[in-house]
Design a protein around this motif. Structure first.
Motif, PDB file in Angstrom:
ATOM      1  N   ARG A 185       0.823  -1.208   0.000  1.00 58.37           N
ATOM      2  CA  ARG A 185       0.000   0.000   0.000  1.00 58.37           C
ATOM      3  C   ARG A 185       0.857   1.258   0.000  1.00 58.37           C
ATOM      4  O   ARG A 185       0.509   2.257  -0.644  1.00 58.37           O
ATOM      5  CB  ARG A 185      -0.930  -0.022   1.218  1.00 58.37           C
ATOM      6  CG  ARG A 185      -2.087  -1.006   1.067  1.00 58.37           C
ATOM      7  CD  ARG A 185      -2.868  -1.166   2.350  1.00 58.37           C
ATOM      8  NE  ARG A 185      -4.060  -1.994   2.151  1.00 58.37           N
ATOM      9  CZ  ARG A 185      -4.731  -2.572   3.137  1.00 58.37           C
ATOM     10  NH1 ARG A 185      -4.329  -2.418   4.400  1.00 58.37           N
ATOM     11  NH2 ARG A 185      -5.795  -3.318   2.880  1.00 58.37           N
ATOM     12  N   GLY A 186       1.976   1.228   0.718  1.00 59.20           N
ATOM     13  CA  GLY A 186       2.869   2.377   0.713  1.00 59.20           C
ATOM     14  C   GLY A 186       3.454   2.646  -0.660  1.00 59.20           C
ATOM     15  O   GLY A 186       3.488   3.781  -1.137  1.00 59.20           O
ATOM     16  N   LEU A 187       3.906   1.579  -1.340  1.00 54.55           N
ATOM     17  CA  LEU A 187       4.467   1.727  -2.686  1.00 54.55           C
ATOM     18  C   LEU A 187       3.393   2.129  -3.689  1.00 54.55           C
ATOM     19  O   LEU A 187       3.648   2.915  -4.607  1.00 54.55           O
ATOM     20  CB  LEU A 187       5.134   0.420  -3.114  1.00 54.55           C
ATOM     21  CG  LEU A 187       6.407   0.043  -2.359  1.00 54.55           C
ATOM     22  CD1 LEU A 187       6.865  -1.351  -2.741  1.00 54.55           C
ATOM     23  CD2 LEU A 187       7.522   1.055  -2.622  1.00 54.55           C
ATOM     24  N   GLU A 188       2.191   1.586  -3.518  1.00 58.78           N
ATOM     25  CA  GLU A 188       1.077   1.982  -4.395  1.00 58.78           C
ATOM     26  C   GLU A 188       0.847   3.490  -4.294  1.00 58.78           C
ATOM     27  O   GLU A 188       0.623   4.173  -5.304  1.00 58.78           O
ATOM     28  CB  GLU A 188      -0.194   1.236  -4.000  1.00 58.78           C
ATOM     29  CG  GLU A 188      -1.426   1.641  -4.808  1.00 58.78           C
ATOM     30  CD  GLU A 188      -2.726   1.137  -4.214  1.00 58.78           C
ATOM     31  OE1 GLU A 188      -3.753   1.156  -4.917  1.00 58.78           O
ATOM     32  OE2 GLU A 188      -2.727   0.746  -3.021  1.00 58.78           O
ATOM     33  N   TYR A 189       0.921   4.037  -3.086  1.00 59.57           N
ATOM     34  CA  TYR A 189       0.730   5.478  -2.892  1.00 59.57           C
ATOM     35  C   TYR A 189       1.822   6.273  -3.607  1.00 59.57           C
ATOM     36  O   TYR A 189       1.544   7.265  -4.289  1.00 59.57           O
ATOM     37  CB  TYR A 189       0.731   5.802  -1.401  1.00 59.57           C
ATOM     38  CG  TYR A 189       0.515   7.270  -1.100  1.00 59.57           C
ATOM     39  CD1 TYR A 189      -0.763   7.805  -1.003  1.00 59.57           C
ATOM     40  CD2 TYR A 189       1.600   8.132  -0.926  1.00 59.57           C
ATOM     41  CE1 TYR A 189      -0.964   9.148  -0.742  1.00 59.57           C
ATOM     42  CE2 TYR A 189       1.410   9.474  -0.667  1.00 59.57           C
ATOM     43  CZ  TYR A 189       0.129   9.983  -0.570  1.00 59.57           C
ATOM     44  OH  TYR A 189      -0.059  11.311  -0.328  1.00 59.57           O
ATOM     45  N   LEU A 190       3.075   5.831  -3.479  1.00 56.96           N
ATOM     46  CA  LEU A 190       4.186   6.531  -4.140  1.00 56.96           C
ATOM     47  C   LEU A 190       4.032   6.529  -5.659  1.00 56.96           C
ATOM     48  O   LEU A 190       4.288   7.527  -6.324  1.00 56.96           O
ATOM     49  CB  LEU A 190       5.518   5.880  -3.761  1.00 56.96           C
ATOM     50  CG  LEU A 190       5.995   6.031  -2.320  1.00 56.96           C
ATOM     51  CD1 LEU A 190       7.297   5.262  -2.121  1.00 56.96           C
ATOM     52  CD2 LEU A 190       6.201   7.490  -1.941  1.00 56.96           C
ATOM     53  N   HIS A 191       3.599   5.398  -6.203  1.00 58.16           N
ATOM     54  CA  HIS A 191       3.511   5.244  -7.663  1.00 58.16           C
ATOM     55  C   HIS A 191       2.274   5.904  -8.260  1.00 58.16           C
ATOM     56  O   HIS A 191       2.343   6.474  -9.355  1.00 58.16           O
ATOM     57  CB  HIS A 191       3.480   3.757  -8.037  1.00 58.16           C
ATOM     58  CG  HIS A 191       4.758   3.031  -7.756  1.00 58.16           C
ATOM     59  ND1 HIS A 191       4.906   1.681  -7.965  1.00 58.16           N
ATOM     60  CD2 HIS A 191       5.960   3.470  -7.304  1.00 58.16           C
ATOM     61  CE1 HIS A 191       6.133   1.315  -7.644  1.00 58.16           C
ATOM     62  NE2 HIS A 191       6.796   2.378  -7.233  1.00 58.16           N
ATOM     63  N   GLU A 192       1.151   5.832  -7.562  1.00 62.13           N
ATOM     64  CA  GLU A 192      -0.118   6.153  -8.202  1.00 62.13           C
ATOM     65  C   GLU A 192      -0.873   7.321  -7.584  1.00 62.13           C
ATOM     66  O   GLU A 192      -1.877   7.766  -8.133  1.00 62.13           O
ATOM     67  CB  GLU A 192      -1.012   4.900  -8.206  1.00 62.13           C
ATOM     68  CG  GLU A 192      -0.353   3.727  -8.935  1.00 62.13           C
ATOM     69  CD  GLU A 192      -1.176   2.450  -8.888  1.00 62.13           C
ATOM     70  OE1 GLU A 192      -2.411   2.551  -8.808  1.00 62.13           O
ATOM     71  OE2 GLU A 192      -0.578   1.356  -8.928  1.00 62.13           O
ATOM     72  N   HIS A 193      -0.390   7.826  -6.454  1.00 59.85           N
ATOM     73  CA  HIS A 193      -1.113   8.924  -5.808  1.00 59.85           C
ATOM     74  C   HIS A 193      -0.250  10.145  -5.519  1.00 59.85           C
ATOM     75  O   HIS A 193      -0.760  11.148  -5.042  1.00 59.85           O
ATOM     76  CB  HIS A 193      -1.767   8.432  -4.511  1.00 59.85           C
ATOM     77  CG  HIS A 193      -2.743   7.321  -4.726  1.00 59.85           C
ATOM     78  ND1 HIS A 193      -3.991   7.521  -5.278  1.00 59.85           N
ATOM     79  CD2 HIS A 193      -2.645   5.984  -4.500  1.00 59.85           C
ATOM     80  CE1 HIS A 193      -4.631   6.362  -5.368  1.00 59.85           C
ATOM     81  NE2 HIS A 193      -3.830   5.417  -4.910  1.00 59.85           N
TER      82      HIS A 193
END
Length: 606
Positions: free
Chosen positions: A393-401
């Protein structure tokens, strides 16, 4: 029930209206600044909530509290509509080419604590309405073309700590109260500072006062000579002291503590060098928490007993110097998520760059997997599952948000920290742009840890979100096996030094028990372990296009879409293995052809 539903609708409507007028005000600012198509491209008038826009920070109620637009290159004017942002506490336009005046509507920003308009082309007078900013602590208007006098009302600001008005065309008398401000600068104007403070104004002189200026030049020359002798004596004393104590690598000179508060991005604090030096016991080796490609991390304790972790960057000199460093620090600071390590401050000196984070008492996942001290508890399987999902979830935030998106470049168990509740917190993100890769001993621009680096990144030096996905897949294998990404001890039993190859082999042989960390003592769910291994192998496919995105990884870990994706992967893997075996048989010339075989291997990729 109907009443509760109505209240919820009203609350939602209020939030929508608040976001609507704030978005309108900020988009009007974008227009007035003459932003180009590439500047503030995500400030979309059709997206009324500005809390997802770059350079904008909101509180939990969707109120805009910070707008920082430094070093962007604007050439337009400041919009008076900004005055409607009543919750704004930080407004920064440092080092642009902004023209026109300071809108009187800025006096409506009653929550403002920091206003920085330094190094622009602003004209006109300082608005007297700024006296309404009762919470203002930092007022930076240096290096503009402001005229007129300093309003008496500004001198009455109750919480003002720093006032920088140097290098303008201001004139008139400086209000006496302003000399009680902790940090001030009035030089480079036509101001009258009074008899007692005349040396602090350094007014631009005309031909009629050349004589008086000459006398002052003599006086200041004498004072300067005395100061120079004192400094020389102090330097000689310091040299002798260093020689007596033995040679040390560097001698650092601190900067004034008050000035350290000037640059404030949202809630970031600019620490003094001495403050961090004391907190870490002069960066003692006994306080080293870890060391990576970007530098050492030290445990520290501030004067108020707050525990911190201080990352002392190596090779910090980015091509843009300190300005580029501050831009990247700002970018890191706006990435706020429960599974990302929060940056709380930084420190810069002529020879140092340091980042300050909260101390994570349970240290890193790598420590909990492989470096436990006697008596410390092993990570159980439920915690490992929680770490896998939190990291994703942390990496998803960096990449997509995040805008611009942030690529980590070094995802591994050592860079995933654990808070007091063993919640995963991804650290070290965004650091690749804070250092100068030209100063490293590595011949390419690749940053990361061998065994975790995606093949395309090694071969081309180009990273993307999918290189992070690869590193994440290796981290999942670390979680399952407890082993390092590269382990040369495996050479004694097999040829698979890489953890990825080792797990692939055991997975093909259906030897699940040989894959799982023996420290778990079989206290795990076999089905969940299989699922995590499957996700890891999907993430570590050789072709970046075949790897899932981090949002897809999150869904697969939550049980959605994994079965279909895994079946597709198995079919591709079977085909790939058959082709590999066919090539092996084709070139299997036996032991007598060993020299030719070596020639073939050497002609391949290095």
């Amino acid at each position: 029930m109907g009443l509760i539903y109505a209240v919820l609708i009203l609350v939602s409507l209020h939030s929508f209206v608040a976001s609507d007028y704030q978005g309108d005000a900020l988009f009007d600012l974008r227009t007035s600044l003459n932003a180009s198509a590439s500047q503030l491209s995500d400030w979309n008038p059709n997206q009324v909530n500005p809390c997802t826009w770059s350079h904008v920070i909101c509180d939990s109620n969707n109120n805009v509290i910070s707008v920082t637009l430094s070093f962007v290159g604007f050439s337009g004017t400041l919009s008076p509509k900004i005055g409607v942002l009543k919750s704004l506490n930080t407004l920064t336009f440092q080092n642009n080419g902004i023209t026109g005046g300071i809108p009187v509507e800025f006096g409506n920003l009653t929550s403002l604590t920091s206003l920085d308009l330094e190094s622009n082309h602003l004209t006109g007078q300082i608005p007297s309405t700024l006296a309404n900013l009762s919470k203002l602590q930092f007022l930076i208007l240096s290096q503009n073309n402001l005229t007129g006098s300093i309003p008496e009302s500004v001198a009455s600001l109750p919480k003002l700590i720093t006032l920088q008005l140097d290098s303008n065309n201001l004139s008139g008398q400086v209000p006496a109260q302003l000399f009680q401000v902790q940090t001030y600068n009035f030089t480079g104007n036509h101001l009258n500072c009074g008899v007692n403070f005349s040396h602090l104004c350094e007014s631009k002189s005309s031909n009629s006062d050349v004589s008086s200026k000459s006398k002052l030049g003599i006086i200041f020359g004498f004072i300067g000579a005395v100061i120079g002798l004192l400094l020389l004596g102090g330097l000689l004393f310091l040299v002798r002291k260093i020689r007596r104590q033995g040679y040390r690598r560097e001698v650092f000179v601190d900067v004034p503590g008050e000035d350290d508060q000037r640059i404030a991005f949202g809630q970031l604090k600019r620490f003094a060098w001495r403050e961090l030096q004391l907190a870490t016991d002069n960066f003692s080796e006994k306080n080293v928490l870890g060391q990576g490609g970007f530098g050492k991390v030290y445990k520290g304790v501030l004067a108020d007993s707050t525990k911190i972790a201080v990352k002392r960057l190596t090779d910090y000199e980015s091509p843009g110097g300190e300005a580029a460093f501050l831009r990247e620090v700002e970018m890191i600071s706006v990435a706020v998520h429960r599974n990302l390590l929060r940056l709380i401050g930084f420190c810069t000196t002529p020879s140092e760059r340091l980042l300050v984070y909260p101390f994570m008492q349970n240290l890193s996942v790598a420590y909990r997997l492989r470096e436990l001290k006697p008596g410390e508890l092993v990570l159980n399987w439920p915690t490992r599952k929680k770490v896998a999902l939190g990291t994703a979830r942390g990496l998803e935030y960096l990449h997509e948000h995040c805008n611009p998106k942030i690529i980590h470049r070094d995802v591994k168990a050592a860079n995933v920290l654990l808070d007091e509740d063993f919640e995963a917190v991804v650290g070290d993100f965004g650091l690749a742009k804070l250092v100068d890769v030209r100063k490293t001993n590595v011949t390419t621009q690749v940053r990361g840890t061998m065994g975790h680096i995606a093949p395309e990144y090694l071969s081309t030096g180009k990273s993307s979100e999918r290189t992070d996905v690869f590193g994440y897949g290796i981290m999942l294998l670390e979680l399952v096996t407890g082993q390092r990404a590269i382990d040369f001890s495996r050479l004694e039993e097999e040829d698979d030094v890489l953890l990825l190859d080792h797990v692939k082999k055991l997975e093909r042989e259906k030897r699940l028990g040989a894959i799982v960390d023996c420290n778990l003592s079989r206290n795990y769910d076999s089905h969940e372990v299989e699922m995590m291994i499957q996700v890891a192998l999907l993430c570590t496919q050789s072709s970046p296009e075949d790897r899932p995105t981090m949002s897809e990884v999150v869904r697969m870990l939550e049980g959605e879409g994994l079965a279909e994706r895994w079946e597709e992967w198995q079919q591709v893997e079977v085909t790939r293995r058959q082709e590999y075996d066919r090539l092996q048989r084709r070139f299997d010339w036996g032991e007598d052809s060993i020299y030719n075989q070596d020639a073939i291997e050497l002609s391949g990729g290095r």
